[in-house]
Design an enzyme around this catalytic site. Structure first.
Site, PDB file in Angstrom:
ATOM      1  CG  HIS A 151       6.107   9.364   2.865  1.00  0.00           C
ATOM      2  ND1 HIS A 151       5.944   9.488   1.499  1.00  0.00           N
ATOM      3  CD2 HIS A 151       4.866   9.092   3.364  1.00  0.00           C
ATOM      4  CE1 HIS A 151       4.675   9.317   1.193  1.00  0.00           C
ATOM      5  NE2 HIS A 151       4.000   9.072   2.298  1.00  0.00           N
TER       6      HIS A 151
ATOM      7  CD  GLU B  66      -5.266  15.410 -10.024  1.00  0.00           C
ATOM      8  OE1 GLU B  66      -4.309  14.907  -9.411  1.00  0.00           O
ATOM      9  OE2 GLU B  66      -5.508  15.165 -11.217  1.00  0.00           O
TER      10      GLU B  66
END
Length: 426
Positions: free
Chosen positions: A280, A34
């Site tokens: 981004h 993760e």
């Protein structure tokens, strides 16, 4: 020689012992795969669990404290395998007193010092149900079950100590381990943790990402999110970069917030943002995992030039995991682009998580922001901008790929909740 202890002293000592005995600690960890920004979301789930545990009648008298898991070992995202990228305290990235205004928290090293041993009483390894979701109707449930997969924990020789990965602390051990199949939100843990299944002083929930939010987007969600102020060191670095490259500061940008997040409230559109736009651009695995959603660099440059003209600015900040070659190509197509490139010394000091946060701070203060679909990095920036009360039209955006229609689906516009759980979606 005789010593006499007064009644008041005895009562105080008894109360002190009770207070110590009633203190309970909740620890957690995530799947090593993760990423940093998903782990921040898992923190919110666990933090609100602790908040609610402290409010449950069946937990009355239990002083629950959340132990912050040291950062590190984030496989794909943090490539460095050396110890400099592990055992990182939360204070490196976040303002701990700010977190504590929402729920009591403690760093792992302080926890060890407080209990006097590097141990956890019980590990609950959270897993799926082997039979899957077959009932046809969703239900919150949890049961102690045999382990489906082989967990990375094992008994140490003939001793009762259980060893495994504890954030790089080889001396840490557990006394008890069990696998727990879980399906649902944190509320299903209240009964089991409050005496129905254990009275252990410290419990670690491994694979915490399997726990869902009780109310995603509700007041507790946003209160917890607002409490996650970044460390002053990272904020100062980002602010200096904004000032140097864009002439941006909080006063001019209308992004000033009080020191105490609990005293902050604003209205959509209050924030103006600095004289630059930001984007981004997630690349790497997205180029093959979501190739139909990722625009090519020529399209990116074209759209960002249009947005600079629309917002009457001449600079664009880029945050990206793209290769050096890709960013060099984009620079050729978009000479106005600026990126944050820390020196080796600063990169070592801030760690990889800190460098990512600095990128996010700079993006969150831009006049206009566009992100990447399904990227938690972009989502965290959108949350920051929502907290500062930027216009949603200047926040929840993405660039469509050539494989998508010109009016492709844009990010969901989440509305911050200040006082109640009403009107979560907009």
């Amino acid at each position: 020689m005789k010593f006499y202890i007064g009644t008041t002293t005895l009562v105080f000592a008894a109360l002190l012992c009770m207070a110590i005995a009633d203190k309970r600690y909740l620890l957690y960890d995530c799947n090593p795969g993760e990423g940093f920004n998903l782990r921040r979301d898992v923190y919110m789930r666990i933090a609100n669990m602790v908040k609610n545990l402290r409010e449950q009648k069946e937990c009355k008298g239990d002083d629950w404290v959340l132990v912050l898991p040291p950062w590190g070992r984030i496989g794909y995202h943090w490539k460095e395998r050396d110890m400099e990228q592990s055992k990182i305290p939360w204070s490196k990235f976040f303002d701990i007193p700010s977190l504590a205004k929402h729920v009591p928290v403690i760093e792992y090293d302080d926890y060890v010092e407080e209990i006097g041993d590097a141990k956890v009483d019980e590990i609950w390894y959270l897993q799926r149900y082997e039979e899957g979701w077959s009932s046809g109707n969703w239900e919150d449930k949890m049961h102690e079950r045999p382990c489906i997969d082989q967990p990375v924990y094992e008994s140490e020789g003939n001793s009762d100590k259980i060893r495994g990965w504890f954030w790089g602390y080889e001396e840490t051990y557990a006394n008890k381990f069990k696998c727990v199949s879980v399906q649902g939100s944190s509320k299903i843990f209240f009964g089991p943790l409050c005496g129905a299944n254990t009275t252990a002083q410290s419990i670690m929930l491994d694979r915490g990402e399997n726990i869902l939010h009780d109310m995603f987007g509700g007041k507790d969600y946003w209160d917890c999110r607002r409490s996650m102020r970044f460390s002053k060191e990272l904020v100062e670095e980002a602010n200096e970069f904004r000032k140097k490259h864009f002439g941006s500061n909080d006063e001019a940008d209308k992004t000033v917030m009080p020191e105490d997040w609990t005293e902050h409230k604003c209205t959509e559109g209050d924030a103006l943002g600095g004289p630059y736009i930001a984007a981004h651009l997630r690349r790497k695995d997205f180029l093959y995992a979501r190739k139909d959603q990722v625009p090519d660099l020529e399209k990116v440059a074209k759209v960002l030039k249009e947005k600079m003209q629309e917002y009457k600015v001449n600079k664009v900040f880029i945050a990206s995991d793209g290769t050096k070659e890709e960013m060099a190509q984009l620079k050729t197509l978009l000479p106005e682009m600026v990126m944050y490139k820390p020196t080796k010394e600063k990169k070592k000091a801030f760690k990889m998580g800190g460098v990512a946060i600095i990128d996010q701070i700079i993006c969150s203060h831009a006049r206009y922001f566009t992100g990447t679909k399904e990227s938690t990095f972009s989502f965290r920036i959108q949350e920051e901008r929502e907290i500062m009360c930027f216009s949603k039209d200047m926040t929840f955006n993405r660039i469509c790929s050539d494989q998508e229609p010109k009016d492709c689906e844009q990010p969901t516009k989440w509305k911050i909740v200040w006082n109640s759980d009403s009107e979560i979606w907009q």
